[in-house]
Design an enzyme around this catalytic site. Structure first.
Site, PDB file in Angstrom:
ATOM      1  CB  CYS A   3      -0.921  -0.002   1.214  1.00  0.00           C
ATOM      2  SG  CYS A   3      -1.938   1.493   1.336  1.00  0.00           S
ATOM      3  CG  PHE A 241     -29.159  -8.254  17.953  1.00  0.00           C
ATOM      4  CD1 PHE A 241     -29.320  -6.976  18.474  1.00  0.00           C
ATOM      5  CD2 PHE A 241     -29.136  -9.329  18.829  1.00  0.00           C
ATOM      6  CE1 PHE A 241     -29.450  -6.780  19.848  1.00  0.00           C
ATOM      7  CE2 PHE A 241     -29.269  -9.152  20.200  1.00  0.00           C
ATOM      8  CZ  PHE A 241     -29.424  -7.872  20.711  1.00  0.00           C
ATOM      9  CB  CYS A 334     -18.335  -7.627  14.889  1.00  0.00           C
ATOM     10  SG  CYS A 334     -19.366  -6.456  15.813  1.00  0.00           S
TER      11      CYS A 334
END
EC number: 2.1.1.189
Length: 375
Positions: A3, A241, A334
């Site tokens: 990158c 959810f 997560c």
């Protein structure tokens, strides 16, 4: 992954970029194991990984610079703008779209919002691409509707340049804060949902519904949940959810009684559309608060699937799950730290199986799927 932005020191979002990728996976697995070290885990499965670059299906770009020369990317805390159009996390299809969008901003006279001066109109561009159809959803986040007429007038040119644009909308975010979007969404195209497909399951993405940003690994996550649940031979489940319904729709058989709960009405509209496409008859998706729904419901499903935001499911829902005592809980997270805290509040359940999904390469973040079985 190389990158140029990272090498130049202008973007350090991928904090683990210099760490060899196998080491990244090892470190994440060790972190997860340390969080669950106080509990017996019957089966640790190997981490699931996908591509290390060009894996994102979504770009969230701060618009800065001038109307003649806009920048798409991010702002450092000191106000310095960084253009992220060449970010290697995006697929090759994004770069030419960014070029056209920069020209469009100038053509439509959409003045970029200047944070320091609190002036300008265009705050963000949010771009999502379907890996199934190649179609794209584009959202303009504006400070007000002052430039809406100009935006509408210029759209035919943009649609001619980028025929893959299927869903276009404007979101009004009037607050001078680093908030990505406001409550008001204005559709600018007749089509208002982008179709995606994972594992032959149609999924729909609307402007204000959450969707995973790594389609390859998300498809693996959903397929794994499907395999684990179907091996249990259950006939009733809750998907709390539930978002656009990805987990429940993967797990449900035609005879399965599935209830999906999600606070976002946009996401529930997507889930219902998918269920209709699949011809599922025993499915009920409702736009409600998951904790309030669960604690007020009298019936008990055989399995409860939870996929909460980063904060986890919390004490109230954990207490109620202990009380209602479903045979199984499938927890997708997560944030493994909040998941571990929640599992500590579920003493009546043992951990049958855990698997890590590397949804976010080059960072410390990951997703995890955990199957809990009632003792």
């Amino acid at each position: 992954m190389h990158c140029a932005l990272y090498t130049a020191g202008t973007c350090r979002s991928c904090q683990w970029l210099e760490k060899p990728y196998p080491q990244q996976l090892t470190d994440k697995q060790h972190h997860l194991q340390s969080l669950l070290s106080d509990r017996d885990v019957a089966q640790w499965l190997e981490p699931i990984a996908g591509e290390q670059s060009a894996f994102r299906n979504k770009a969230k770009m701060v618009v800065s610079g001038s109307v003649e020369r806009p920048l798409l990317g991010m702002l450092h805390r000191d106000g310095t703008a960084v253009d992220l159009s060449a970010c290697p996390l995006y697929p090759a299809s994004f770069s030419p779209m960014f070029d056209v969008l920069k020209s469009f901003i100038a053509r439509a006279g959409l003045t970029p919002y200047n944070v320091a001066r609190k002036r300008g109109e265009l705050k963000y561009l949010l771009l999502t691409e379907s890996t199934h159809s190649g179609g794209v959803m584009l959202r303009f986040v504006l400070r007000s509707d002052n430039k809406l007429a100009q935006l509408r007038a210029a759209l035919p040119w943009l649609q001619q340049q980028l025929p893959q644009l299927r869903v276009i909308s404007a979101n009004i975010q009037p607050v001078h804060m680093a908030i990505m979007e406001g409550e008001r969404e204005i559709p600018l195209t007749e089509q208002q949902a982008l179709e995606e497909q994972f594992n032959q399951v149609p999924l729909y993405i609307r402007p204000q519904s959450f969707f995973q940003t790594n389609p390859q690994v998300a498809a693996e996550l959903y397929a794994t949940a499907r395999d684990w649940v179907r091996a249990l031979a259950i006939d009733s489940m809750w998907d709390l959810f539930c978002g656009v319904g990805g987990f429940g729709l993967h797990c449900a058989l035609p005879e399965t009684r599935l209830t999906g709960i999600e606070i976002s009405a946009e996401a529930i509209a997507c889930a219902r559309q998918s269920a209709k496409t699949l011809g599922l008859q025993h499915v009920d998706f409702q736009a409600l608060d998951s904790t309030r729904f669960a604690t007020a419901e009298g019936s008990v499903p055989q399995l409860v699937l939870v996929n909460p935001p980063r904060r986890g499911i919390g004490k109230a829902l954990c207490d109620y799950l202990n009380q209602m005592a479903p045979g199984y809980i499938l927890y997708s997270s997560c944030n493994a730290e909040s998941m571990a805290k929640d599992i500590e509040m579920l003493p009546d359940y043992r951990i049958e199986r855990v698997q890590l999904f590397d949804m976010f390469p080059h960072t410390a973040h990951y997703e995890v799927l955990t199957l809990l079985v009632r003792n």
